[in-house]
Design an enzyme around this catalytic site. Structure first.
Site, PDB file in Angstrom:
ATOM      1  N   LYS A 184       0.839  -1.000   0.311  1.00 18.34           N
ATOM      2  CA  LYS A 184       0.111   0.237  -0.092  1.00 18.34           C
ATOM      3  C   LYS A 184       1.122   1.172   0.214  1.00 18.34           C
ATOM      4  O   LYS A 184       1.077   1.356   1.067  1.00 18.34           O
ATOM      5  CB  LYS A 184      -0.727  -0.218   1.128  1.00 18.34           C
ATOM      6  CG  LYS A 184      -2.585   0.790   1.185  1.00 18.34           C
ATOM      7  CD  LYS A 184      -2.048   2.299   0.551  1.00 18.34           C
ATOM      8  CE  LYS A 184      -1.778   2.675   1.874  1.00 18.34           C
ATOM      9  NZ  LYS A 184      -2.055   4.671   1.351  1.00 18.34           N
ATOM     10  N   GLY A 237       6.684   5.195   8.841  1.00 24.13           N
ATOM     11  CA  GLY A 237       6.103   6.093   9.153  1.00 24.13           C
ATOM     12  C   GLY A 237       5.777   6.345  10.122  1.00 24.13           C
ATOM     13  O   GLY A 237       6.231   6.609  10.244  1.00 24.13           O
ATOM     14  N   SER A 238       4.863   6.893  10.996  1.00 27.40           N
ATOM     15  CA  SER A 238       4.698   7.746  11.936  1.00 27.40           C
ATOM     16  C   SER A 238       4.527   6.908  13.348  1.00 27.40           C
ATOM     17  O   SER A 238       4.365   6.056  12.991  1.00 27.40           O
ATOM     18  CB  SER A 238       3.518   8.631  12.527  1.00 27.40           C
ATOM     19  OG  SER A 238       2.870   8.682  12.234  1.00 27.40           O
ATOM     20  N   GLY A 242       2.122   4.090  12.945  1.00 24.64           N
ATOM     21  CA  GLY A 242       2.602   2.467  14.025  1.00 24.64           C
ATOM     22  C   GLY A 242       1.708   2.288  15.364  1.00 24.64           C
ATOM     23  O   GLY A 242       1.874   1.129  15.347  1.00 24.64           O
ATOM     24  N   GLU A 259       9.549   0.745  11.293  1.00 25.78           N
ATOM     25  CA  GLU A 259      10.160   1.987  11.419  1.00 25.78           C
ATOM     26  C   GLU A 259       9.649   3.452  11.065  1.00 25.78           C
ATOM     27  O   GLU A 259       8.642   3.557  10.490  1.00 25.78           O
ATOM     28  CB  GLU A 259      11.452   2.239   9.517  1.00 25.78           C
ATOM     29  CG  GLU A 259      12.670   2.795   9.796  1.00 25.78           C
ATOM     30  CD  GLU A 259      12.695   3.765   9.340  1.00 25.78           C
ATOM     31  OE1 GLU A 259      12.415   5.214   9.644  1.00 25.78           O
ATOM     32  OE2 GLU A 259      11.859   4.519   8.085  1.00 25.78           O
ATOM     33  N   CYS A 293      12.903  10.637   8.180  1.00 23.12           N
ATOM     34  CA  CYS A 293      12.474   9.988   9.639  1.00 23.12           C
ATOM     35  C   CYS A 293      14.301   9.666  10.584  1.00 23.12           C
ATOM     36  O   CYS A 293      13.926  10.270  11.677  1.00 23.12           O
ATOM     37  CB  CYS A 293      12.002   8.882   9.890  1.00 23.12           C
ATOM     38  SG  CYS A 293      13.322   7.607   9.065  1.00 23.12           S
ATOM     39  N   GLU A 394       8.700  16.154  16.232  1.00 26.19           N
ATOM     40  CA  GLU A 394       9.450  15.781  14.657  1.00 26.19           C
ATOM     41  C   GLU A 394       8.296  16.874  13.376  1.00 26.19           C
ATOM     42  O   GLU A 394       7.140  16.063  13.098  1.00 26.19           O
ATOM     43  CB  GLU A 394       8.918  14.367  14.515  1.00 26.19           C
ATOM     44  CG  GLU A 394       9.650  13.763  12.802  1.00 26.19           C
ATOM     45  CD  GLU A 394       9.197  12.654  12.814  1.00 26.19           C
ATOM     46  OE1 GLU A 394      10.351  12.125  11.614  1.00 26.19           O
ATOM     47  OE2 GLU A 394       8.325  12.242  12.981  1.00 26.19           O
TER      48      GLU A 394
END
Length: 491
Positions: A184, A237-238, A242, A259, A293, A394
C-alpha cells in the site's frame, strides 16, 4: 504545464492484484499532484477494504501455489532481473519520484546505486538463507536442526518521502525469502510503486506474488493492517500510525516490523573539523527538505563554538538553491503536500512563540513560480531549549533546532532525552569521544563525522518510539522468516 513523462499518459492508474491491472471495486479515483506546481499528475485508483481483500486472497493463492515451488536460485534470478530493469529505467524512476513528491532530481538520480544495490543484495541473500544443526543434550540418538521458512503474506505500507527505495525495501526481502506481498503506497506519491510493479511483472514475478493497492491510509492501509489473513505487516511512517498498526495486529497476532519517526541528536564538539561539520550538519536536515525520519534535527553544539558554528550553518543554508526539483540546479525542493506545508509552517510559528530565534529561513516562500508550490527554505533556529516543542516533536521539514551543551556527560543525557531513537550524529576528531558516544546514544544508527550513510548490507532501524525490527542487512531477511525446529529420533 506538467513535465512530460512516459508514465503520465493521461489515463487513470489502476492497481495490481493477482497479476491484473484493476480499477478499484468502488470505481473511485483520487488525484496525485506535483508539489512544486500544484498541478495534477494523474488520477489513481482509490482502493479500500474490498480491494485489500482481493489482493490478500491473490497473495495467499500465490503463496500456497506456484511461488512455493520456486527454488532460491529462481527467486534470485527474478530479483536480479528486476534490478536490471530498474537500472534500465532509472532516469524514468528519478523523474517520477521528483514529479510526485518533489525531491531534487539530483537526489533521486543519486538513489540509483542504493535502489539497484538493495535489489542485488536481496538477490544474493535469497540463496544464503539457511537453518542450523544443533547438538542437543537429550539421551539417546536425537538429531535436531532448524528450518527457515517464509512467514507468508506480508502487508507492506510505505511513506512518500522516497517512493522507489521505500517500495524496494519492502518488496525485495519478500521476494528473497519466498513471501508474497500486498503493498500500500502513500497516497501522496503512488506513481513510482505502480511503475515498479510493472517491472516486477516484466521480470517474471508470478501473478499474486506482488500486489499494489493504492488508496488512503485510513481505509486501504487500515484494512491491510487488520486483515486476518495477513501474516506480517512491515510499516514505515509516523509513530502514531505505528501504534494503530500494533493494535490492529492483535486480531491474529501478526508479525509486525516498524520503522517510525525520529528527533535525532547531531552532536558537534569544539574539536571537530568544522569545515566538514558545517555542511554535514546542515544537510543532515536540509536533504529531502527535512522529510527524512532520521534527520539530525536537534543540533547540539559545544558552547565554546556555539555562536560561530550555528552562524556558519545558517550562512550555509542561505547558499542552498530552493526550487522545483526537476531543475538540476535545485538543492532543496518543495514539501510533499499542502498538509505537510501547514504542519511545518505551524512549527515555524511555534518556535518563535516559544522564544527560538530564526537565523535563516523561518517563513514559507511564495515569490514567483513558488507561489503555487509548497516551499519552505532551510531554517535554523538558535536559542532553543530542550523543553521547546520544536526540540521534542518531529517536524518533518527543513528545520534545525540548535542547542548548546557544555560537556560529554551532559550531552549524552540530553541527547537521549527524547521518546525517539532512530538516528544520531557525532562530529569530533577525538576517537575516545567517538566510541563513548557510539555506545551511549540510544538510537539505531550512530554516524560519526558523517550523516545518513546507508548501505544494503548494514541494518537500519530504531529504539524506543522509533520502532522495532531492522531493514537492510541480514537482519532484514529474518523479519520475513519463521524458524522451525525439527527433531528426529534415530535409534
Amino acid at each position: 504545464m506538467t513535465q512530460v513523462h512516459p508514465f503520465l499518459d493521461g489515463k487513470a492508474k489502476r492497481m495490481l492484484i493477482g497479476g491484473k491491472w484493476l480499477e478499484a471495486a468502488s470505481g473511485k479515483t483520487f488525484e496525485t499532484h506535483n508539489p512544486a506546481t500544484g498541478e495534477v499528475l494523474a488520477r489513481v485508483a482509490e482502493g479500500d477494504a474490498e480491494d485489500i481483500d482481493r489482493a490478500v486472497a491473490a497473495a495467499r493463492d500465490a503463496f500456497n501455489g506456484p511461488w512455493s515451488k520456486f527454488k532460491p536460485a529462481q527467486r534470485q534470478a527474478i530479483l536480479l532481473k528486476v534490478a536490471d530493469l530498474v537500472e534500465r529505467d532509472i532516469e524514468e524512476f528519478a523523474a517520477l519520484d521528483t514529479l510526485d513528491m518533489g525531491a531534487p532530481i539530483t537526489r533521486t538520480r543519486a538513489n540509483r546505486a542504493r535502489a539497484i544495490g538493495m535489489l542485488r543484495f536481496y538477490a544474493g541473500m535469497a540463496t544464503a538463507l539457511h537453518g542450523e544443526t544443533i547438538e542437543n543434550s537429550l539421551p539417546g540418538e536425537m538429531v535436531s536442526f532448524t528450518l527457515k521458512e517464509p512467514v507468508g503474506v506480508v502487508g507492506a505500507i510505505i511513506p512518500w518521502n522516497g517512493p522507489l527505495t521505500a517500495a524496494i525495501w519492502k518488496i525485495g526481502p519478500a521476494l528473497a525469502t519466498g513471501c508474497t506481498v500486498v503493498l500500500k503506497p502513500a497516497e501522496e506519491a503512488p506513481l513510482t510503486p505502480l511503475r515498479l510493479a510493472e517491472l516486477c511483472l516484466e521480470a517474471g514475478v508470478p501473478p499474486g506474488v506482488v500486489n499494489v493497492v493504492t488508496g488512503f491510509g485510513e481505509t486501504a492501509g487500515a484494512a491491510l493492517a487488520g486483515h486476518p489473513d495477513v501474516d506480517k505487516v512491515a510499516f514505515t511512517g509516523s509513530h502514531l500510525t505505528g501504534q494503530s498498526i500494533i493494535r490492529a495486529s492483535a486480531g491474529n497476532l501478526k508479525r509486525v516490523s516498524l520503522e517510525l519517526g525520529g528527533k535525532s541528536p547531531d552532536i558537534v564538539f569544539a574539536d571537530a573539523d568544522l569545515a566538514q561539520a558545517v555542511p554535514g550538519a546542515g544537510m543532515a536536515v536540509f536533504a529531502n527538505s527535512g522529510q527524512i525520519c532520521s534527520a539530525g534535527t536537534r543540533l547540539f553544539v559545544e558552547k565554546k563554538i556555539y555562536d560561530e558554528f550555528v552562524g556558519r550553518v545558517a550562512d550555509f543554508s542561505k547558499t542552498l538553491r530552493v526550487g522545483d526539483g526537476i531543475d538540476p540546479q535545485t538543492q532543496v525542493g518543495p514539501l510533499v503536500s499542502q498538509e505537510q506545508l501547514t504542519r511545518v509552517t505551524n512549527y515555524l510559528n511555534i518556535g518563535r512563540q516559544e522564544g527560538a530565534r530564526p537565523l535563516a529561513g523561518g517563513d514559507r516562500l511564495t515569490e514567483g513560480a513558488m507561489a503555487k508550490g509548497f516551499f519552505v527554505p532551510p531554517t535554523v533556529f538558535a536559542d532553543v531549549r530542550d523543553d521547546m516543542r520544536i526540540a521534542q516533536e518531529e517536524i518533518f521539514g527543513p528545520v534545525i533546532s540548535a542547542i548548546p551543551f557544555t560537556d560529554i556527560e551532559e550531552v549524552i543525557q540530553r541527547g537521549n532525552q527524547t521518546q525517539f531513537g532512530l538516528g544520531s550524529g557525532v562530529w569530533t576528531r577525538d576517537v575516545g569521544k567517538a566510541h563513548r558516544l557510539a555506545k551511549a546514544i540510544r538510537a539505531g544508527s550512530v554516524w560519526i563525522n558523517c550523516y545518513q550513510a546507508m548501505d544494503p548490507a548494514v541494518p537500519f532501524g530504531g529504539y524506543k518510539m522509533s520502532g522495532y525490527g531492522r531493514e537492510s542487512g541480514v537482519q532484514h531477511l529474518e523479519e520475513y522468516l519463521n524458524v522451525k525446529a525439527v527433531w528426529i529420533k534415530t535409534d
